[in-house]
Design an enzyme around this catalytic site. Structure first.
Site, short mmCIF file in Angstrom:
data_model
loop_
_atom_site.label_atom_id
_atom_site.label_comp_id
_atom_site.label_asym_id
_atom_site.label_seq_id
_atom_site.Cartn_x
_atom_site.Cartn_y
_atom_site.Cartn_z
CG HIS A 28 -2.08 0.93 1.06
ND1 HIS A 28 -2.01 2.27 1.38
CD2 HIS A 28 -3.32 0.71 0.57
CE1 HIS A 28 -3.18 2.83 1.10
NE2 HIS A 28 -3.99 1.91 0.61
CD GLU A 88 -8.71 -3.93 -3.82
OE1 GLU A 88 -9.76 -4.43 -3.39
OE2 GLU A 88 -8.67 -3.00 -4.64
N1 COA Z 1 4.12 -7.51 -5.12
C1 COA Z 1 5.40 -7.47 -5.55
N2 COA Z 1 6.16 -6.36 -5.53
C2 COA Z 1 5.60 -5.24 -5.08
C3 COA Z 1 4.29 -5.20 -4.59
C4 COA Z 1 3.54 -6.39 -4.63
N3 COA Z 1 2.29 -6.45 -4.22
N4 COA Z 1 3.99 -3.95 -4.19
C5 COA Z 1 5.08 -3.21 -4.41
N5 COA Z 1 6.06 -4.00 -4.94
C6 COA Z 1 7.39 -3.59 -5.35
C7 COA Z 1 7.35 -2.93 -6.72
O1 COA Z 1 7.45 -3.88 -7.77
C8 COA Z 1 8.54 -2.02 -6.67
O2 COA Z 1 9.68 -2.76 -6.97
P1 COA Z 1 10.88 -2.16 -7.85
O3 COA Z 1 11.38 -1.00 -7.05
O4 COA Z 1 11.82 -3.30 -7.94
O5 COA Z 1 10.26 -1.76 -9.16
C9 COA Z 1 8.60 -1.62 -5.21
O6 COA Z 1 7.86 -2.60 -4.46
C10 COA Z 1 7.95 -0.27 -4.98
O7 COA Z 1 6.73 -0.29 -5.65
P2 COA Z 1 5.87 1.01 -5.95
O8 COA Z 1 5.11 0.76 -7.20
O9 COA Z 1 6.70 2.24 -5.84
O10 COA Z 1 4.94 1.00 -4.73
P3 COA Z 1 3.63 1.79 -4.63
O11 COA Z 1 3.63 2.58 -3.40
O12 COA Z 1 3.32 2.51 -5.87
O13 COA Z 1 2.65 0.55 -4.52
C11 COA Z 1 0.66 -0.56 -4.77
C12 COA Z 1 1.40 0.54 -4.01
C13 COA Z 1 -0.63 -0.85 -4.02
C14 COA Z 1 0.30 -0.03 -6.15
C15 COA Z 1 1.53 -1.84 -4.89
O14 COA Z 1 1.88 -2.29 -3.61
C16 COA Z 1 0.88 -2.92 -5.71
O15 COA Z 1 0.99 -2.90 -6.94
N6 COA Z 1 0.18 -3.89 -5.07
C17 COA Z 1 -0.46 -4.95 -5.80
C18 COA Z 1 -1.78 -4.48 -6.38
C19 COA Z 1 -2.81 -4.24 -5.31
O16 COA Z 1 -2.95 -5.00 -4.36
N7 COA Z 1 -3.60 -3.19 -5.51
C20 COA Z 1 -4.63 -2.81 -4.57
C21 COA Z 1 -4.20 -1.59 -3.81
S1 COA Z 1 -5.29 -1.19 -2.50
#
Ligand code: COA
Length: 375
Positions: free
Chosen positions: A266, A324
């Site tokens: 998150h 989720e």
């Molecule tokens: N699984 C695997 N890796 C993950 C991850 C996950 N669920 N969430 C974050 N990461 C990794 C990213 O791949 C990234 O890696 P990198 O630096 O090697 O590219 C790193 O963590 C940072 O990710 P980032 O995209 O900057 O984090 P964010 O703050 O934007 O992410 C979410 C927030 C929710 C978008 C992310 O955790 C995610 O994609 N989760 C899965 C989708 C999900 O559950 N969505 C519902 C949200 S309520």
């Protein structure tokens, strides 16, 4: 996205994560403590003694700056108005001939956008907002039952929102424990700070566009898998893993391939999102249904494994279960098909989006950030 570009250097795009873009009275997401407050009440308190209708009313009042608890009679009155809004939305969609258009959409979120875009204009905000909440429930249910005799599935304006939505989708009366579990879900997701869809709604509101347009934009933002589109894939993941013994290898393989584990991580929470805890409690009310308990056991095992492997892979980040993850288990347990998980999120979030729209209109000015030209 497959488009190739000549220039491969990635451009810097602000994630706006440290920017405060508004003051709000609607909700507080405390990412460090893992605490959520919606319209003055903590999620724990809401889950204990509130309903979706009460929470929606609190949000609508807070948007106008009214922070006092509503009287019980106000809550009853709003519950009745929400019931009437479902019936009015049904009549409206029927009169416009929209049901057949909804059913032709392959994606239910697109169906929802179609329905909401027909919201009648020219009413005062509160009437439109309540109608939108009713319409989201009616339209999602109608999309889901393409062959059903619609006449038999008219909304029951006397019923609670969760009860009526479940009946409209399933075509049979739900059990009281299922209704309570869905009430908890809808209330828990009714608002959540400046998330992507809410920000979208506020940007549209800031242009002085109408509420329907703001809601259509918000639904589009919620549809994405990084926001509200994850719970269906979470269930797909649990199906693919099948049993707790397979979780370790399955997750390791996905992470090796650079894939994201749905339902984990998150942007704001540094600790576990509080909403899964509320959902687990609601699930326990459903008793000992073997399928639900089996799912719950598997989900907990997968969560533990994913959390461990993500902590190894990203030691500087705290990637734990988000809303989720257990949404998938809860919505399946109350008998909703997985295609309706994201629309059901929207059914709950309509309350927050509408309140943010109003708060922005009453207090804000045009949201217009800038970009640095590097071309
Ligand atoms: N699984 C695997 N890796 C993950 C991850 C996950 N669920 N969430 C974050 N990461 C990794 C990213 O791949 C990234 O890696 P990198 O630096 O090697 O590219 C790193 O963590 C940072 O990710 P980032 O995209 O900057 O984090 P964010 O703050 O934007 O992410 C979410 C927030 C929710 C978008 C992310 O955790 C995610 O994609 N989760 C899965 C989708 C999900 O559950 N969505 C519902 C949200 S309520």
């Amino acid at each position: 996205m497959n488009e190739s570009t000549e220039e491969t250097t990635r451009l810097t795009v602000s994630k706006l994560e440290d920017e405060i873009v508004a003051e709000t009275r609607l909700s507080k997401v405390d990412g460090e403590a893992g605490r959520l407050v919606i319209a003055g009440k903590s999620l724990d308190e809401l889950a204990e003694d509130s309903t979706y209708a009460e929470t929606a009313l609190r949000l609508a009042r807070a948007a106008r700056g009214i922070l006092a608890d509503p009287e019980a009679s106000d809550v009853d009155d709003f519950r009745r108005r929400l019931g009437r809004a479902r019936s009015d939305a049904f009549e409206h969609l029927e009169d416009q001939g929209t049901f057949s258009v909804l059913r032709r959409q392959t994606d239910p979120m697109d169906a929802l956008k179609v329905a909401i875009s027909t919201l009648p204009g020219g009413q005062e905000h509160e009437a439109t907002a309540t109608m939108a909440m009713g319409m989201a429930a009616v339209a999602s249910a109608a999309w889901c039952r393409p062959d059903a005799e619609l006449d038999a599935l008219r909304p029951d304006s006397q019923a609670g929102h969760a009860a009526d939505y479940l009946r409209l989708v399933r075509g049979e009366e739900p059990e009281p424990a299922e209704v309570d579990a869905l009430e908890t879900y809808l209330m828990s997701v009714s608002d959540h700070g400046m998330n992507a869809s809410t920000f979208t709604a506020r940007v549209i509101a800031s242009t002085e566009s109408d509420l329907g347009s703001a809601l259509v934009g918000a639904i589009g933002a919620l549809k994405g898998p990084l926001h509200g589109g994850a719970p269906g894939p979470v269930l797909d993941m649990l199906d693919a893993i099948g049993s707790a013994d397979n979780a370790r290898d399955w997750i390791a393989e996905r992470l090796q391939q650079g894939e994201r584990i749905m339902g984990m991580g998150h942007r704001v929470y540094q600790v576990r999102d509080p909403r899964p805890t509320a959902f687990e409690a609601a699930l326990s009310l459903l008793g000992e249904q073997p399928r639900t308990q089996g799912r719950l056991t598997l989900a907990r095992a997968v969560e533990r494994e994913a959390e461990e492997q993500l902590a190894d892979a990203y030691p500087d980040r705290s990637l734990q279960a988000n809303v989720e993850f257990y949404t998938a288990v809860l919505l399946e347990a109350v008998g909703l098909p997985r295609e309706l998980f994201t629309p059901t999120f929207a059914v709950g979030r309509c309350a927050g989006w509408s309140a943010h729209y109003l708060e922005q209109r009453l207090n804000g000015r045009l949201i217009r950030p800038r970009a640095t030209y590097v071309g």
